[in-house]
Write an enzyme that holds these catalytic residues in place. Structure first.
Site, short mmCIF file in Angstrom:
data_model
loop_
_atom_site.label_atom_id
_atom_site.label_comp_id
_atom_site.label_asym_id
_atom_site.label_seq_id
_atom_site.Cartn_x
_atom_site.Cartn_y
_atom_site.Cartn_z
N GLY A 1 90.04 86.94 55.79
CA GLY A 1 89.35 88.11 55.25
C GLY A 1 90.20 89.15 54.57
O GLY A 1 89.67 90.08 53.97
N CYS B 1 74.74 79.52 28.51
CA CYS B 1 73.49 80.09 28.03
C CYS B 1 72.83 80.97 29.08
O CYS B 1 71.74 80.68 29.58
CB CYS B 1 72.56 78.97 27.59
SG CYS B 1 73.31 77.99 26.30
N TYR C 1 89.07 81.40 44.95
CA TYR C 1 87.64 81.27 44.63
C TYR C 1 87.41 81.23 43.12
O TYR C 1 86.44 81.77 42.61
CB TYR C 1 86.83 82.39 45.31
CG TYR C 1 87.09 82.44 46.80
CD1 TYR C 1 86.62 81.44 47.63
CD2 TYR C 1 87.87 83.46 47.37
CE1 TYR C 1 86.89 81.45 48.99
CE2 TYR C 1 88.15 83.48 48.73
CZ TYR C 1 87.64 82.47 49.54
OH TYR C 1 87.91 82.47 50.88
#
Ligand code: LLP
Length: 408
Positions: free
Chosen positions: A251, A359, A388
């Site tokens: 974390g 798109c 990530y």
């Protein structure tokens, strides 16, 4: 960040020359981009290893095991280097366990976390003889017991507690609050006791585990969570279970708005001190599961400007990379800094929206960022993309995945 400008060009610097101006060495990223087909991630491995050492040192002499949360970045070269460095790994799927084993992590260095483990995954984990399964429900505990019986083994487990704390971070990445699907509060304990008792020969309760959220920049919620969980730890011990591990999860966060690492280094120090202060007296092994803090700063996503489109309201730099390669801005409104690989020294900065080819209007990497004049053919680097980034990339709209380059 292990990347700095030398003149107008962005270079990857090695740890040793990061502060030495005008020194030769490092890698010219523009040269790298020109020799690479399509968008790419580039990682500075030495920075990741230096951070792993720093984190380990923060625990001082205490017995602590670092289990890298490979969901942050599962690049095989990086994994191999972390395994060689002596880290363990935190996995969240059968696929991650397979890749961790292939990268050289010993089964005894692997933790298996996650709220939705399937029968196949549990079987595989138990058969592989991994260090510990972090259990998220009594049903899962039952599933593990059956898998252990089938393969004639005893499974080492830790219970993931939900301490009901609410750290200040994005709501999508808090995990230790009562409304989250993760972990178990004290009301689960009688049922856990029952399953343990029913499967005494197949299960060994080794510890408790917590992970309260990601991108934490202060540790008061973690302190509260550990403090709330310790009585449960002691109670299980008093009942005769030989708990010898306490896992404080991951974390630790970074400041995405700046290059300043002093804050995150102080956080690392505080993390080790906090664990020692609260868990030292318990005489157990401290486990942790860091992801972002090890790898975020070490990675850049590089894309090439295809078009510059100016409307009466906005100027868009349209790249060959976007939300399909780095989802964080679209998903969490995350703000990553943007750097041209080559600055035009004469150009006045103006505000650009840096967007991709997908798109969807959520396909942006940065909004209203000031950049020196940008032209088609230029390369832009998205900073702090080592965590990530690639691991959450997709082939949406049938684009290819980006290439990954590891610099050592
Ligand atoms: N342990 C467990 C059980 C976790 O679920 C996670 C992350 C970690 C450790 C590592 O957390 P870290 O040290 O990296 O904060 N995609 C989001 C972050 C999701 C985190 C998921 N769990 C983002 O891009 O910010």
């Amino acid at each position: 960040m292990p990347f700095t400008y030398r003149g107008d060009r962005l270079f990857a610097t090695r740890k040793a020359d990061a502060n030495a101006r005008n020194e030769e060495g490092g890698r010219d990223l523009l040269e790298l981009a020109r020799g690479t087909e399509g968008p790419f991630y580039v990682y500075a491995l030495s920075d990741v290893l230096a951070r792993a050492r720093r984190l380990r040192a923060s625990f001082g002499g205490q017995s602590a095991s670092l289990h890298y949360a490979m969901k942050a970045n599962g690049n095989p070269v990086l994994l191999r280097a972390l395994a060689r460095e002596g880290l363990g790994v935190d996995t969240v799927s059968g696929g991650e366990i397979e890749e961790a084993l292939a990268a050289g992590f010993a089964p005894g260095a692997i933790i298996f976390s996650g709220a939705g483990k399937t029968v196949r995954e549990v079987d595989f984990a138990v058969r592989s003889g991994i260090k510990q399964i972090n259990v998220e429900s009594p049903q899962e505990l039952e599933r593990i017991a059956h898998a252990a019986r089938r393969s004639n083994r005893v499974a080492d487990v830790a219970f993931r507690m939900n301490p009901d704390v609410s750290p200040r971070t994005h709501p999508y990445i808090t995990t230790g609050f009562r409304e989250n699907k993760f972990g178990m509060d004290e009301s689960f304990i009688p049922e856990l006791r029952r399953v343990l008792a029913a499967h005494r020969d197949s299960l060994r309760l080794r510890g408790l585990t917590l992970h309260i959220g990601s991108q934490l920049t202060e540790l008061d919620s973690l302190e509260e969570a550990i403090t709330k969980t310790l009585p449960v730890f002691r109670a299980f011990r008093a009942e005769g279970h030989a708990l010898d591990r306490f896992d404080i999860g991951g974390g630790l966060g970074i400041d995405y708005s700046s290059d300043e690492t002093a804050g995150e280094f102080a956080l690392i120090e505080e993390y080790g001190r906090l664990a020692n202060r609260l868990l030292g007296p318990e005489d157990c092994e401290t486990l942790c599961e860091p992801g972002r803090i090890l790898v975020a700063r070490a990675g850049l996503l590089v894309g090439q400007v295809q078009y510059v489109k100016t409307t009466p309201h906005k100027t868009f730099a349209i790249l060959d990379t976007g939300m399909h390669h780095l989802l964080r801005p679209a998903l969490y409104g995350a703000r990553h800094r943007v750097f041209p690989l080559e600055k035009r020294p004469d150009a006045e900065p103006r505000a650009y929206d840096v967007v991709g080819p997908i798109c969807e209007s959520s396909d942006f990497l940065a909004k209203d960022v000031p950049l020196p004049r940008v032209e088609p053919g230029d390369y832009l680097a998205i900073a702090d993309a080592g965590a990530y980034g690639y691991s959450m990339a997709s082939r949406y709209n049938r684009h290819a995945l980006p290439i990954e380059v590891v610099l050592d």
